[in-house]
Design a protein around this motif. Sequence first.
Motif, PDB file in Angstrom:
ATOM      1  N   ASP A   3     -36.697   4.581   7.505  1.00  0.00           N
ATOM      2  CA  ASP A   3     -36.848   3.186   7.916  1.00  0.00           C
ATOM      3  C   ASP A   3     -38.306   2.863   8.219  1.00  0.00           C
ATOM      4  O   ASP A   3     -38.789   1.782   7.919  1.00  0.00           O
ATOM      5  CB  ASP A   3     -35.977   2.891   9.146  1.00  0.00           C
ATOM      6  CG  ASP A   3     -34.489   2.945   8.808  1.00  0.00           C
ATOM      7  OD1 ASP A   3     -34.173   2.780   7.614  1.00  0.00           O
ATOM      8  OD2 ASP A   3     -33.685   3.157   9.720  1.00  0.00           O
ATOM      9  N   VAL A   4     -38.995   3.813   8.876  1.00  0.00           N
ATOM     10  CA  VAL A   4     -40.412   3.641   9.180  1.00  0.00           C
ATOM     11  C   VAL A   4     -41.199   4.568   8.280  1.00  0.00           C
ATOM     12  O   VAL A   4     -41.008   5.787   8.295  1.00  0.00           O
ATOM     13  CB  VAL A   4     -40.698   3.949  10.665  1.00  0.00           C
ATOM     14  CG1 VAL A   4     -42.188   3.792  10.939  1.00  0.00           C
ATOM     15  CG2 VAL A   4     -39.878   3.053  11.579  1.00  0.00           C
ATOM     16  N   ALA A  13     -46.622   3.694  -1.145  1.00  0.00           N
ATOM     17  CA  ALA A  13     -45.813   2.491  -1.381  1.00  0.00           C
ATOM     18  C   ALA A  13     -46.706   1.276  -1.635  1.00  0.00           C
ATOM     19  O   ALA A  13     -46.441   0.464  -2.519  1.00  0.00           O
ATOM     20  CB  ALA A  13     -44.892   2.235  -0.188  1.00  0.00           C
ATOM     21  N   ALA A  14     -47.786   1.157  -0.855  1.00  0.00           N
ATOM     22  CA  ALA A  14     -48.713   0.039  -1.035  1.00  0.00           C
ATOM     23  C   ALA A  14     -49.388   0.103  -2.401  1.00  0.00           C
ATOM     24  O   ALA A  14     -49.565  -0.910  -3.085  1.00  0.00           O
ATOM     25  CB  ALA A  14     -49.758   0.031   0.083  1.00  0.00           C
ATOM     26  N   ALA A  15     -49.758   1.327  -2.815  1.00  0.00           N
ATOM     27  CA  ALA A  15     -50.411   1.482  -4.114  1.00  0.00           C
ATOM     28  C   ALA A  15     -49.462   1.137  -5.250  1.00  0.00           C
ATOM     29  O   ALA A  15     -49.840   0.448  -6.216  1.00  0.00           O
ATOM     30  CB  ALA A  15     -50.931   2.909  -4.265  1.00  0.00           C
ATOM     31  N   VAL A  16     -48.229   1.625  -5.137  1.00  0.00           N
ATOM     32  CA  VAL A  16     -47.231   1.349  -6.170  1.00  0.00           C
ATOM     33  C   VAL A  16     -46.963  -0.160  -6.252  1.00  0.00           C
ATOM     34  O   VAL A  16     -46.909  -0.740  -7.347  1.00  0.00           O
ATOM     35  CB  VAL A  16     -45.933   2.128  -5.878  1.00  0.00           C
ATOM     36  CG1 VAL A  16     -44.791   1.604  -6.745  1.00  0.00           C
ATOM     37  CG2 VAL A  16     -46.140   3.617  -6.125  1.00  0.00           C
ATOM     38  N   ALA A  17     -46.807  -0.800  -5.094  1.00  0.00           N
ATOM     39  CA  ALA A  17     -46.532  -2.233  -5.073  1.00  0.00           C
ATOM     40  C   ALA A  17     -47.689  -3.022  -5.681  1.00  0.00           C
ATOM     41  O   ALA A  17     -47.484  -3.952  -6.470  1.00  0.00           O
ATOM     42  CB  ALA A  17     -46.273  -2.696  -3.639  1.00  0.00           C
ATOM     43  N   ARG A  18     -48.913  -2.639  -5.330  1.00  0.00           N
ATOM     44  CA  ARG A  18     -50.088  -3.358  -5.839  1.00  0.00           C
ATOM     45  C   ARG A  18     -50.185  -3.217  -7.364  1.00  0.00           C
ATOM     46  O   ARG A  18     -50.428  -4.185  -8.074  1.00  0.00           O
ATOM     47  CB  ARG A  18     -51.352  -2.814  -5.168  1.00  0.00           C
ATOM     48  CG  ARG A  18     -52.617  -3.603  -5.524  1.00  0.00           C
ATOM     49  CD  ARG A  18     -53.836  -3.087  -4.785  1.00  0.00           C
ATOM     50  NE  ARG A  18     -53.686  -3.222  -3.340  1.00  0.00           N
ATOM     51  CZ  ARG A  18     -53.471  -2.216  -2.496  1.00  0.00           C
ATOM     52  NH1 ARG A  18     -53.372  -0.969  -2.966  1.00  0.00           N
ATOM     53  NH2 ARG A  18     -53.347  -2.420  -1.204  1.00  0.00           N
ATOM     54  N   ALA A  47     -38.993  -0.070  -0.266  1.00  0.00           N
ATOM     55  CA  ALA A  47     -39.505   0.229   1.074  1.00  0.00           C
ATOM     56  C   ALA A  47     -40.714  -0.640   1.415  1.00  0.00           C
ATOM     57  O   ALA A  47     -40.893  -1.051   2.570  1.00  0.00           O
ATOM     58  CB  ALA A  47     -39.870   1.710   1.167  1.00  0.00           C
ATOM     59  N   ALA A  48     -41.545  -0.930   0.421  1.00  0.00           N
ATOM     60  CA  ALA A  48     -42.716  -1.778   0.655  1.00  0.00           C
ATOM     61  C   ALA A  48     -42.291  -3.166   1.092  1.00  0.00           C
ATOM     62  O   ALA A  48     -42.911  -3.782   1.978  1.00  0.00           O
ATOM     63  CB  ALA A  48     -43.566  -1.844  -0.607  1.00  0.00           C
ATOM     64  N   LEU A  53     -44.903  -4.371   4.024  1.00  0.00           N
ATOM     65  CA  LEU A  53     -46.127  -4.165   3.258  1.00  0.00           C
ATOM     66  C   LEU A  53     -46.282  -5.231   2.173  1.00  0.00           C
ATOM     67  O   LEU A  53     -47.390  -5.639   1.826  1.00  0.00           O
ATOM     68  CB  LEU A  53     -46.119  -2.777   2.593  1.00  0.00           C
ATOM     69  CG  LEU A  53     -46.369  -1.566   3.496  1.00  0.00           C
ATOM     70  CD1 LEU A  53     -46.137  -0.281   2.715  1.00  0.00           C
ATOM     71  CD2 LEU A  53     -47.784  -1.606   4.067  1.00  0.00           C
ATOM     72  N   VAL A  54     -45.144  -5.672   1.656  1.00  0.00           N
ATOM     73  CA  VAL A  54     -45.132  -6.715   0.631  1.00  0.00           C
ATOM     74  C   VAL A  54     -44.358  -7.903   1.180  1.00  0.00           C
ATOM     75  O   VAL A  54     -43.230  -7.757   1.664  1.00  0.00           O
ATOM     76  CB  VAL A  54     -44.469  -6.215  -0.672  1.00  0.00           C
ATOM     77  CG1 VAL A  54     -44.262  -7.378  -1.647  1.00  0.00           C
ATOM     78  CG2 VAL A  54     -45.325  -5.139  -1.314  1.00  0.00           C
ATOM     79  N   ARG A  55     -44.973  -9.070   1.144  1.00  0.00           N
ATOM     80  CA  ARG A  55     -44.299 -10.309   1.545  1.00  0.00           C
ATOM     81  C   ARG A  55     -44.319 -11.253   0.356  1.00  0.00           C
ATOM     82  O   ARG A  55     -45.373 -11.504  -0.234  1.00  0.00           O
ATOM     83  CB  ARG A  55     -44.999 -10.947   2.735  1.00  0.00           C
ATOM     84  CG  ARG A  55     -44.877 -10.129   4.016  1.00  0.00           C
ATOM     85  CD  ARG A  55     -45.365 -10.934   5.210  1.00  0.00           C
ATOM     86  NE  ARG A  55     -46.788 -11.213   5.124  1.00  0.00           N
ATOM     87  CZ  ARG A  55     -47.735 -10.408   5.593  1.00  0.00           C
ATOM     88  NH1 ARG A  55     -47.399  -9.255   6.158  1.00  0.00           N
ATOM     89  NH2 ARG A  55     -49.014 -10.723   5.474  1.00  0.00           N
ATOM     90  N   ILE A  56     -43.152 -11.752  -0.004  1.00  0.00           N
ATOM     91  CA  ILE A  56     -43.033 -12.666  -1.133  1.00  0.00           C
ATOM     92  C   ILE A  56     -42.918 -14.082  -0.606  1.00  0.00           C
ATOM     93  O   ILE A  56     -42.046 -14.395   0.207  1.00  0.00           O
ATOM     94  CB  ILE A  56     -41.819 -12.315  -2.016  1.00  0.00           C
ATOM     95  CG1 ILE A  56     -42.003 -10.909  -2.596  1.00  0.00           C
ATOM     96  CG2 ILE A  56     -41.652 -13.340  -3.133  1.00  0.00           C
ATOM     97  CD1 ILE A  56     -40.814 -10.407  -3.376  1.00  0.00           C
TER      98      ILE A  56
END
Length: 314
Positions: A3-4, A13-18, A47-48, A53-56
């Motif tokens: 969860d955290v 996760a941030a790199a993958v999302a970006r 998870a992002a 970490l990701v806001r849409i």
Amino acid sequence: MPDVLGPSEAVLAAAVARRHLIGGESKVELASSLGISRFKVARLLEAARESGLVRIEVVSPVGIDAELSEQLREALGLEHCVVVPGSGPQAEPGAAAAAAALLAEVVTDKDVIGLPWSRSVSRMVDALDRLPEVPVVQLSGAMVTPEEDSSSVDVVRRAARIAGGGRHVFYSPLLLDDADSADVMRRQPPVRDALARVDDVTLAVIGLGAWAPGMSTIHAVVTPAERKAVTKAGAVGEAAGVFFDADGAVVETPLTARIVGLTGSQLTGIRHVIAIAHGPGKVDAIEAAAHGGLVDSLVTTAETAEALLSRAPN
């Protein structure tokens, strides 16, 4: 996935999302590049989002209230609806620009555009900067008012200069003193020939007037007795001199025979009619025109949209 997110997982996760959302890399490409499974890539993306970490965020286009536009489109059963922020005179430039953009978006090189005399249509033409090479047809005579120095001919000519596909215009008032004078005017060759082209119109932009003080140019220039007679005939609004009732059905009034312009059957025969109308005093007329199928698309203001939606069934 916990969860955290731990520090290393958060960085990954941030790199993958970006790379996926901004860089456009597919999940398969990311998995191959990072040496992990595509299922783990999918879990990292999830998870992002869940961890923040990701806001849409869906942002309305500049100058348009996208949410109100879609709500009102559905409520009135329209093909297109564009709601601009604000109310009153300060919203008029935004409505004109939105109507010009909508016309430029939906018109095709197979269309014939029809324009009547209308203050809102004149302002829309001022905002136009592109059209395909199509003909432009005048739909009505003009009302001369102290506030406006633009005629029907001027409106059509300006639009036709942008389109470059030719124009069909005539000089005539919209409302004559009596039916005989209007009949004589309609028989004049330039008027007759231009009005004959109305049947070719496939796409029109009109203003909507409510049959109330300050809501219709025609209402402002006729006598109190004539206003009462039009009300008695059932009219709640008019578009280019075509009167309609609370159900959006075209009605004949004592003024109809004095109008030089398109007929009610010609208006209803146009494939796509875009209306520009706003203001609390026009809510009844807008609702009637939409429900009666007189208009297919609408450009209005947020204040007017909210008033219309407050009356829509839940």
